[in-house]
Design a protein around this motif. Structure first.
Motif, PDB file in Angstrom:
ATOM      1  N   PHE A 220       0.882  -1.301  -0.217  1.00  0.00           N
ATOM      2  CA  PHE A 220      -0.082  -0.061  -0.025  1.00  0.00           C
ATOM      3  C   PHE A 220       1.050   1.289  -0.133  1.00  0.00           C
ATOM      4  CE2 PHE A 220      -2.320   3.346   2.206  1.00  0.00           C
ATOM      5  CZ  PHE A 220      -3.488   3.334   1.540  1.00  0.00           C
ATOM      6  N   ALA A 221       2.073   1.127   0.962  1.00  0.00           N
ATOM      7  CA  ALA A 221       2.733   2.437   0.885  1.00  0.00           C
ATOM      8  C   ALA A 221       3.470   2.653  -0.418  1.00  0.00           C
ATOM      9  CB  ALA A 221       3.760   2.222   1.996  1.00  0.00           C
ATOM     10  N   LYS A 222       3.967   1.636  -1.189  1.00  0.00           N
ATOM     11  CA  LYS A 222       4.507   1.579  -2.249  1.00  0.00           C
ATOM     12  C   LYS A 222       3.670   2.133  -3.492  1.00  0.00           C
ATOM     13  CE  LYS A 222       8.417  -1.493  -1.397  1.00  0.00           C
ATOM     14  NZ  LYS A 222       9.073  -2.925  -2.025  1.00  0.00           N
ATOM     15  N   MET A 223       2.427   1.626  -3.369  1.00  0.00           N
ATOM     16  CA  MET A 223       1.408   2.157  -4.172  1.00  0.00           C
ATOM     17  C   MET A 223       1.123   3.499  -4.257  1.00  0.00           C
ATOM     18  SD  MET A 223      -2.534   1.105  -4.914  1.00  0.00           S
ATOM     19  CE  MET A 223      -3.057   2.011  -3.144  1.00  0.00           C
TER      20      MET A 223
ATOM     21  N   TRP B  96       4.295   5.528  -5.498  1.00  0.00           N
ATOM     22  CA  TRP B  96       4.355   5.404  -7.065  1.00  0.00           C
ATOM     23  C   TRP B  96       3.370   6.326  -7.631  1.00  0.00           C
ATOM     24  CZ3 TRP B  96       7.950   3.952 -10.410  1.00  0.00           C
ATOM     25  CH2 TRP B  96       7.471   3.792 -11.513  1.00  0.00           C
ATOM     26  N   HIS B  97       2.220   6.429  -7.163  1.00  0.00           N
ATOM     27  CA  HIS B  97       1.447   7.464  -7.584  1.00  0.00           C
ATOM     28  C   HIS B  97       1.771   9.096  -7.263  1.00  0.00           C
ATOM     29  CE1 HIS B  97      -2.422  10.056  -7.540  1.00  0.00           C
ATOM     30  NE2 HIS B  97      -2.878   9.069  -8.503  1.00  0.00           N
TER      31      HIS B  97
ATOM     32  N   SER C 228       9.912   5.129   0.014  1.00  0.00           N
ATOM     33  CA  SER C 228       9.614   4.589  -1.476  1.00  0.00           C
ATOM     34  C   SER C 228       9.780   5.856  -2.190  1.00  0.00           C
ATOM     35  CB  SER C 228       8.578   3.865  -1.511  1.00  0.00           C
ATOM     36  OG  SER C 228       8.496   2.790  -0.659  1.00  0.00           O
ATOM     37  N   GLU C 229       9.233   6.772  -2.102  1.00  0.00           N
ATOM     38  CA  GLU C 229       8.987   8.114  -3.088  1.00  0.00           C
ATOM     39  C   GLU C 229      10.513   8.590  -3.276  1.00  0.00           C
ATOM     40  OE1 GLU C 229       6.681  11.437  -2.086  1.00  0.00           O
ATOM     41  OE2 GLU C 229       4.819  10.148  -1.610  1.00  0.00           O
TER      42      GLU C 229
END
Length: 185
Positions: free
Chosen positions: A123-126, A129-130, A154-155
């Motif tokens: 979820f954090a990576k999604m 990425w968005h 992740s960002e």
């Protein structure tokens, strides 16, 4: 359109009052739950790649129009979708759920429910990425500090990777070292 949103909100209010003990609020081995700030306006049409169905209690169920497989259910205060032990399957499902989650304003708080590390990380990576790929739409944050920290990290990684890729590729129309000016002859 405004009347529809008000009607959905009212139906959800009645349903919430009638089912306060609803058991579909926790992440399990077979179900992922994203908690959303109450009062978010549901979307029930125009979601790319999904077919929406409005139920009488105000929830919106989304199916894959090609396979008919259930993708997720939006209750307004939470979005629920399938959880599996397979990380790749979870990512594929989250890609399909993303338009439902990101249809909300970036100011609406959302967070994964529970302590499923695979789901929380995905979820954090999604969200990261968005945020990196859709900066013009606003930055989404996660209301759980532990999971939001994974989003921030992740960002940074995604941004660095994207800048390395874009810096390593020469522009197509720029002359390379073997370029010579055209001869006037």
């Amino acid at each position: 359109m405004k009347g529809d949103k008000a009607a959905i909100s009212q139906l959800r209010g009645w349903d919430y009052r009638d089912h306060r003990g609803n058991a579909v609020k926790a992440t399990t081995d077979s179900r992922c739950v994203v908690i959303c700030e109450p009062g978010g306006t549901p979307i029930y049409s125009g979601v790319p790649g999904l077919q929406a169905s409005l139920k009488k209690n105000g929830r919106v169920q989304f199916r894959d129009p090609e396979t008919g497989r259930h993708i997720c259910t939006d209750y307004g205060d939470r979005v629920i979708f399938r959880n599996t032990g397979d990380y790749d399957a979870l990512k594929r499902d989250m890609i399909k759920v993303a338009p439902v989650l990101f249809s909300r304003s970036p100011t609406v708080a959302m967070a994964p429910e529970g302590n499923d590390e695979q789901f929380n990380t995905a979820f954090a990576k999604m969200v990261a990425w968005h945020n990196v790929n859709h900066r013009d739409e606003g930055e989404y944050q996660i209301s759980r500090p532990d999971v939001d920290q994974v989003r921030v990290e992740s960002e940074i990684r995604f941004s660095e990777t994207m800048s390395q890729v874009s810096n390593s590729e020469p522009a197509r129309n720029e002359p390379g070292s073997s370029w010579k000016p055209p001869s006037p002859l």
